[in-house]
Write a protein that holds these residues in place. Sequence first.
Motif, PDB file in Angstrom:
ATOM      1  N   GLU A  14       0.825  -1.214   0.000  1.00 41.31           N
ATOM      2  CA  GLU A  14       0.000   0.000   0.000  1.00 41.31           C
ATOM      3  C   GLU A  14       0.857   1.260   0.000  1.00 41.31           C
ATOM      4  N   TYR A  15       2.020   1.195   0.660  1.00 38.44           N
ATOM      5  CA  TYR A  15       2.949   2.342   0.714  1.00 38.44           C
ATOM      6  C   TYR A  15       4.302   1.848   0.205  1.00 38.44           C
ATOM      7  N   PRO A  16       4.483   1.781  -1.119  1.00 39.59           N
ATOM      8  CA  PRO A  16       5.642   1.069  -1.698  1.00 39.59           C
ATOM      9  C   PRO A  16       6.966   1.827  -1.665  1.00 39.59           C
ATOM     10  N   THR A  17       6.941   3.122  -1.230  1.00 37.42           N
ATOM     11  CA  THR A  17       8.189   3.886  -1.170  1.00 37.42           C
ATOM     12  C   THR A  17       8.284   4.610   0.164  1.00 37.42           C
ATOM     13  N   ALA A  18       9.502   5.014   0.498  1.00 37.29           N
ATOM     14  CA  ALA A  18       9.712   5.782   1.730  1.00 37.29           C
ATOM     15  C   ALA A  18       8.958   7.101   1.663  1.00 37.29           C
ATOM     16  N   ALA A  19       8.928   7.726   0.485  1.00 38.55           N
ATOM     17  CA  ALA A  19       8.252   9.012   0.335  1.00 38.55           C
ATOM     18  C   ALA A  19       6.758   8.889   0.636  1.00 38.55           C
ATOM     19  N   LYS A  20       6.121   7.836   0.097  1.00 40.99           N
ATOM     20  CA  LYS A  20       4.694   7.644   0.340  1.00 40.99           C
ATOM     21  C   LYS A  20       4.438   7.303   1.807  1.00 40.99           C
ATOM     22  N   THR A  21       5.352   6.590   2.411  1.00 41.52           N
ATOM     23  CA  THR A  21       5.218   6.249   3.831  1.00 41.52           C
ATOM     24  C   THR A  21       5.306   7.507   4.687  1.00 41.52           C
ATOM     25  N   VAL A  22       6.270   8.371   4.394  1.00 40.69           N
ATOM     26  CA  VAL A  22       6.434   9.632   5.122  1.00 40.69           C
ATOM     27  C   VAL A  22       5.197  10.507   4.957  1.00 40.69           C
ATOM     28  N   THR A  23       4.681  10.578   3.719  1.00 39.05           N
ATOM     29  CA  THR A  23       3.488  11.394   3.453  1.00 39.05           C
ATOM     30  C   THR A  23       2.303  10.933   4.291  1.00 39.05           C
ATOM     31  N   GLU A  24       2.121   9.609   4.393  1.00 38.94           N
ATOM     32  CA  GLU A  24       0.994   9.082   5.164  1.00 38.94           C
ATOM     33  C   GLU A  24       1.194   9.320   6.659  1.00 38.94           C
ATOM     34  N   ILE A  25       2.408   9.224   7.158  1.00 43.75           N
ATOM     35  CA  ILE A  25       2.674   9.518   8.572  1.00 43.75           C
ATOM     36  C   ILE A  25       2.319  10.969   8.880  1.00 43.75           C
ATOM     37  N   ILE A  26       2.748  11.874   8.012  1.00 43.89           N
ATOM     38  CA  ILE A  26       2.432  13.298   8.201  1.00 43.89           C
ATOM     39  C   ILE A  26       0.923  13.520   8.174  1.00 43.89           C
ATOM     40  N   ASN A  27       0.246  12.858   7.226  1.00 45.43           N
ATOM     41  CA  ASN A  27      -1.213  12.984   7.099  1.00 45.43           C
ATOM     42  C   ASN A  27      -1.910  12.511   8.372  1.00 45.43           C
ATOM     43  N   LEU A  28      -1.527  11.340   8.881  1.00 47.60           N
ATOM     44  CA  LEU A  28      -2.169  10.785  10.074  1.00 47.60           C
ATOM     45  C   LEU A  28      -1.893  11.635  11.311  1.00 47.60           C
ATOM     46  N   GLU A  29      -0.668  12.117  11.461  1.00 45.18           N
ATOM     47  CA  GLU A  29      -0.351  12.982  12.606  1.00 45.18           C
ATOM     48  C   GLU A  29      -1.176  14.258  12.562  1.00 45.18           C
ATOM     49  N   ALA A  30      -1.378  14.810  11.360  1.00 42.79           N
ATOM     50  CA  ALA A  30      -2.182  16.028  11.221  1.00 42.79           C
ATOM     51  C   ALA A  30      -3.637  15.761  11.583  1.00 42.79           C
ATOM     52  N   ILE A  31      -4.183  14.633  11.093  1.00 45.67           N
ATOM     53  CA  ILE A  31      -5.579  14.283  11.396  1.00 45.67           C
ATOM     54  C   ILE A  31      -5.786  14.166  12.903  1.00 45.67           C
ATOM     55  N   MET A  32      -4.801  13.590  13.605  1.00 47.70           N
ATOM     56  CA  MET A  32      -4.965  13.371  15.052  1.00 47.70           C
ATOM     57  C   MET A  32      -4.967  14.667  15.846  1.00 47.70           C
ATOM     58  N   ASN A  33      -4.566  15.754  15.234  1.00 47.74           N
ATOM     59  CA  ASN A  33      -4.601  17.045  15.919  1.00 47.74           C
ATOM     60  C   ASN A  33      -5.848  17.852  15.588  1.00 47.74           C
ATOM     61  N   LEU A  34      -6.743  17.295  14.749  1.00 47.55           N
ATOM     62  CA  LEU A  34      -8.021  17.945  14.491  1.00 47.55           C
ATOM     63  C   LEU A  34      -8.910  17.817  15.729  1.00 47.55           C
ATOM     64  N   PRO A  35      -9.918  18.716  15.881  1.00 47.34           N
ATOM     65  CA  PRO A  35     -10.859  18.558  16.995  1.00 47.34           C
ATOM     66  C   PRO A  35     -11.642  17.259  16.876  1.00 47.34           C
ATOM     67  N   LYS A  36     -11.956  16.660  18.008  1.00 45.37           N
ATOM     68  CA  LYS A  36     -12.790  15.453  18.020  1.00 45.37           C
ATOM     69  C   LYS A  36     -14.114  15.750  17.311  1.00 45.37           C
ATOM     70  N   ALA A  37     -14.533  14.854  16.452  1.00 49.55           N
ATOM     71  CA  ALA A  37     -15.782  15.036  15.715  1.00 49.55           C
ATOM     72  C   ALA A  37     -16.985  14.825  16.641  1.00 49.55           C
ATOM     73  N   THR A  38     -18.142  15.323  16.216  1.00 45.82           N
ATOM     74  CA  THR A  38     -19.356  15.264  17.031  1.00 45.82           C
ATOM     75  C   THR A  38     -20.039  13.913  16.900  1.00 45.82           C
ATOM     76  N   GLU A  39     -20.347  13.321  18.040  1.00 43.97           N
ATOM     77  CA  GLU A  39     -21.157  12.100  18.094  1.00 43.97           C
ATOM     78  C   GLU A  39     -22.586  12.484  18.474  1.00 43.97           C
ATOM     79  N   HIS A  40     -23.547  11.812  17.862  1.00 44.19           N
ATOM     80  CA  HIS A  40     -24.969  12.092  18.081  1.00 44.19           C
ATOM     81  C   HIS A  40     -25.632  10.809  18.581  1.00 44.19           C
TER      82      HIS A  40
END
Length: 661
Positions: A14-40
């Motif tokens: 799924e992440y066949p290169t170091a560059a794609k792996t780094v990009t996904e790590i950055i993406n996931l770290e950024a998502i985890m700093n978003l505000p918690k979404a609303t549960e209903h």
Amino acid sequence: MITKDKYLRLLAKEYPTAAKTVTEIINLEAIMNLPKATEHFISDLHGEYDAVQHVLRNGSGNVKEKIREIFQGRLSTREMNQLATIVYYPEEKIDMIVEGLDSEDEINEFYSLTLSRITELCAFTVSKYTRSKVRKSLPADYAYIIEELLFKDTILTNKEDYYEEIIKTVISLDRATELITAISFVIQRLVVDHIHIVGDIYDRGPHPDKIIDIFMDGHELDIQWGNHDVLWMGAASGSAACMANVIRISARYNNLEIVEDAYGISLRPLITFAEMVYTEDRNEPFVPKISPEDEEKTFPEEIRQITKMNQAISVIQFKLEGEIIQRHPEFDMADRMVLNFIDYEKGTVTVDGKEHELLCNYFPTIDPADPYKLTSEEKVVVDRLLTGFLNSERLQKHVQFLLSKGSMYLTYNDNLLYHGCVPLNPDGTFMELPIANITYSGKALLDKYEDILRKGYLNRENKKRNIPCLDLIWYLWEGKASSLFGKDRMTTFERLYIADKETHIEKKNLYYEQRNNPEMSHLILKEFGLDPKKGHIINGHTPVKEKIGENPLKADGKLIVIDGGFSKAYQSTTGLAGYTLLYNSFGMQLVSHQPFTSRQDAVENEKDIISTRRVVDKELQRKTVRQTDVGRRLTQQVIDLQQLLRAYKSGDIVENLASDK
């Protein structure tokens, strides 16, 4: 078992290169700093489609809260109410407004203003989500236009003409209503991120099928089954006793259309049988409950027919239930063998040692020497009705959805969700039930119930093999160790046949007496592996009688009951029309709702459900995705990706650089 090395090699596909792996790590770290979404959280919907649909469309008042945040001081109250109504019912409200405008210029100005305002509202609503998540929520026909408007450049001014021209062109092509509608549905979908349905979609109200259709339309959700849901699931799995209860309840609440019209199950065998056998009009206790709005639309002959059907299916139900009780002495339900306690000559029945006169002493299908034996005609009726339930494509589709999205309980973001209770003994220990020579209690009992429900449905084509599962599914409806029932007995017979209301009493499990006790909540949270300091228990099932001062917040706020009476049948005693719960990055709020009048009133008069909020828990620091269950999963993904990156750097796994070409 997959080894770590094998897992990393699978991840590398799924992440066949170091560059794609780094990009996904950055993406996931950024998502985890978003505000918690609303549960209903929403519970005990009981077929009230219009009210439920409105609460979902307004996000339990969340849409109006966001409108006030953005437009307070810029728009009048009337303009804010109008904008909210457009979000809830865009096509109907826009048609009504446009009909009242005099010129094309006025119409174009209305469209332009509304598109500007609703786009601003949508941009604010989706601001805590990634572009990727928002993109997936956009309707395909207008995805490009909406994305351009939502994420327009607010700093540079060299594209203002570009955005203005988009709106002008949409209006000139007579597509403004469609675009506003599309944006409104994005707001409705994302004003809350995840919906928890804490049981009882079915029974009493007219349209549970339509409610399930809404939920099937792409919402992120989970369902904790309620006792009424399980009853329908049992019927769809081939349980005759569950099926008889379903039809009896539908007849009792004058709602047989759900069986015949919504699910295409013919009731002709029952109608014919009831007319043929129950020839005498001794059936007063079986007259259906007719709502005031339905009285003028219901013919007297129709009421007479439903009454006879109710009487016939009730007796069939008691016989079928008696067979199950006889098969399972471990159920400890001998007192429910009520047909054994009738003196058919005197017209009396003995309950708890006391003799009572029967309100109706008319049992044309019962043999006093063998009261639980179905007549040959009753057997034909049961078989034909069961075939209808098993062959109803729409019902089977809905039950499959309930199974795919549902469970007996759920632990989610430190909270424990279940519909009814965790049954307790009088001494406060977890109540036990022996199943196939193994005794279960607490969490293990609820896990076993879920396993039985799933196996019961999967084995529905093999009736003989499935009988033990189907018997236990019925037990979930009215057994004393059922987490969905939570009482010592179900007094259906007594309520139909005995005037003395003392015999109608169903004693609640100790759980309900102890709900205000924090120690009990702590005990249960620990049983399900949750930290009592962080978690809450969220329940439905028992309507909270706010009218007489009952509080939905129990055990110092550790246990929250959100059944406030969506069902119109309960609203006279609860004094309101349902609770919902919102849990966002700032904390948890309980919302109480006044009755919904009608969709027409909401559109024409902008009559929203009046909702009152109260804070349950307030976060000292705004909660982020990192602190949620999703965050914990993403954290593990980051750890795995970091290991993959190290494997690329060390040469243990070779990058597939050709994949970048």
